[in-house]
Design an enzyme around this catalytic site. Structure first.
Site, PDB file in Angstrom:
ATOM      1  N   ASP A  51       0.784  -1.240   0.000  1.00  0.00           N
ATOM      2  CA  ASP A  51       0.000   0.000   0.000  1.00  0.00           C
ATOM      3  C   ASP A  51       0.814   1.287   0.000  1.00  0.00           C
ATOM      4  O   ASP A  51       0.271   2.367   0.232  1.00  0.00           O
ATOM      5  CB  ASP A  51      -0.972  -0.006   1.181  1.00  0.00           C
ATOM      6  CG  ASP A  51      -2.157  -0.916   0.916  1.00  0.00           C
ATOM      7  OD1 ASP A  51      -2.707  -0.846  -0.195  1.00  0.00           O
ATOM      8  OD2 ASP A  51      -2.518  -1.699   1.806  1.00  0.00           O
ATOM      9  N   ASP A 106      -7.134  -3.537  -5.704  1.00  0.00           N
ATOM     10  CA  ASP A 106      -6.769  -2.237  -5.133  1.00  0.00           C
ATOM     11  C   ASP A 106      -5.339  -1.826  -5.523  1.00  0.00           C
ATOM     12  O   ASP A 106      -5.001  -0.655  -5.585  1.00  0.00           O
ATOM     13  CB  ASP A 106      -6.833  -2.260  -3.603  1.00  0.00           C
ATOM     14  CG  ASP A 106      -7.934  -3.104  -3.010  1.00  0.00           C
ATOM     15  OD1 ASP A 106      -8.378  -4.054  -3.676  1.00  0.00           O
ATOM     16  OD2 ASP A 106      -8.331  -2.847  -1.873  1.00  0.00           O
TER      17      ASP A 106
HETATM   18  N1  GLY Z   1      -7.360  -1.047  -0.046  1.00  0.00           N
HETATM   19  C1  GLY Z   1      -8.171  -1.528   0.996  1.00  0.00           C
HETATM   20  C2  GLY Z   1      -9.579  -1.133   0.878  1.00  0.00           C
HETATM   21  O1  GLY Z   1     -10.015  -0.579  -0.108  1.00  0.00           O
HETATM   22  O2  GLY Z   1     -10.304  -1.382   1.822  1.00  0.00           O
END
Ligand code: GLY
Length: 413
Positions: free
Chosen positions: A113, A178
């Protein structure tokens, strides 16, 4: 000639009035956001030095996280968007202070992330200040993110392990949709350094996701798991959606945004076709409510879709909305509308509808309420029984980004 002249004048005046009205809508939203975020700053500063606003608890009080969670970049990023609109120097000082707390993350490699964490904070900081120190932090962060790429799978590993909601299966190379969002940091680093290896990682990851994560009808799988030795797909499941074969609303939003951004950076028509397919799947879906704020999953509670036996989704018998998915999608559609030719107008109108719904009393909290977050009615993860029908810091970030993009659309100045 005269009637034609007067009709043209009338149409121009109408267009001017319309643009003025929409600029008033943006202005009013930023003035509201300033009041809420001023209050949030006071509250956040009274908490621990290294904790970052995320949501609220059942008592309505702010819940924050440490910097190693995936969301610490969004509060500084929201402050940067607010500064960009208001030009208020106090806000740039606050945005700077909140951004610089995250510097240690530049060498973090614990999950994928880093793009969210650093590009939303330092990326906006560099965009708005040009401070070369921020550029260097971003480049180092891109190096750290790249360590999670494998040429065998053609992907950046999202999490170190993913435990299926079915039985006891665990996967050790999960890639979630994501992850498309984290590629923007790599494109930045490539342009900043001239080192094409960052870009190679980003493009390879996007091509792999396009092949394995996007279904033929342009809906998306949340999690695709790989065999590290062969690169073969060994599982397609969900972590935060309703069922493995369903479409998690925020996952689809990340995909629309991610492929639009990758098209911007590559101009490869395959990415544009994918972004448009994903967007049209979303905006014309029969289960998208009239206000265009999606249920948390497009297939929640539908026949033919079954949560895994350990998923909390089995217990939830209503269908909460997810305003965060709407904010991300609105922002993505505003960018995509500029690339989509004749279809761009429909995307822009859909984004406009989403923004007006989000800005209405149904989703935008009164000043001083909602833990001082802007938007209500978001969902973190129903399968994990976590953050259901709450504000979320990333919903606010993408709402402010979308409003900024809306303000900057051609013809809107
Ligand atoms: N990237 C984690 C979410 O969207 O919850």
């Amino acid at each position: 000639m005269k009637p034609l002249f007067f009709s043209l004048l009338f149409v121009s005046l109408l267009a001017f009035k319309e643009a003025g009205t929409e600029q008033d809508f943006v202005r009013e939203n930023f003035s509201y956001a300033k009041q809420q975020l001023d209050l949030m700053l006071k509250d956040a500063e009274s908490q621990k030095k290294l904790s970052f606003p995320r949501t609220i608890n059942a008592g309505g009080k702010m819940v924050s996280t440490n910097m190693y969670d995936w969301t610490p970049g969004f509060f500084p990023g929201s402050l940067w968007y607010l500064y960009e609109y208001t030009k208020d120097k106090t806000l740039s000082a606050e945005a700077t202070a909140w951004t610089e707390k995250l510097e240690p993350l530049k060498t973090f490699t614990g999950h994928h992330d880093l793009g969210f964490m650093m590009y939303c904070s330092y990326g906006n900081a560099y965009r708005l200040t040009g401070n070369p120190a921020y550029r260097n932090v971003l480049i180092q962060a891109a190096r750290s993110l790249s360590t999670r790429f494998s040429p065998v799978t053609g992907s950046i590993k999202s999490w170190n392990v993913f435990k299926s909601w079915h039985g006891n299966t665990t996967y050790n190379y999960p890639v979630i949709v994501d992850n498309m969002m984290n590629l923007e940091l790599l494109f930045f680093a490539s342009k900043a350094t001239g080192d094409t290896s960052f870009r190679h990682v980003a493009v390879t990851h996007a091509l792999t996701a396009m092949k394995n994560q996007v279904r033929p009808d342009y809906s998306t799988y949340h999690v695709v798991c790989y065999d590290t030795a062969t690169g073969k797909v060994v599982g397609r499941e969900t972590a935060q959606g309703y069922a493995d074969n369903s479409t998690w609303a925020r996952g689809q939003a990340w995909a629309i945004y991610g492929f639009t951004m990758v098209y911007r950076e590559t101009k490869d028509p395959r990415f544009l076709k994918t972004a448009m397919g994903l967007a049209e799947w979303y905006i014309y879906h029969k289960n998208l409510p009239a206000d265009m704020i999606p249920y948390w999953d497009f297939n929640a509670l539908e026949p033919g879709y079954t949560p895994g036996e350990r998923s909390n989704a089995l217990k939830v018998k209503d269908k909460p909305r997810d305003a965060s998915a709407a904010a991300i999608t609105a922002s993505a559609l505003l960018e995509l509308s500029g690339y989509a030719g004749i279809k761009g107008n429909a995307y822009k109108q859909a984004a406009e509808k989403m923004l007006h719904s989000l800005g209405s009393a149904a989703y935008r909290a009164p000043v001083g309420s909602n833990g001082n977050f802007l938007l209500m009615h978001c969902v973190g993860s129903i399968p994990h029984n976590s953050e259901i029908d709450v504000p979320l810091v990333y919903a606010d970030y993408y709402y402010l980004e979308a409003l900024t993009r809306y303000r900057d659309l051609p013809g809107k100045k």
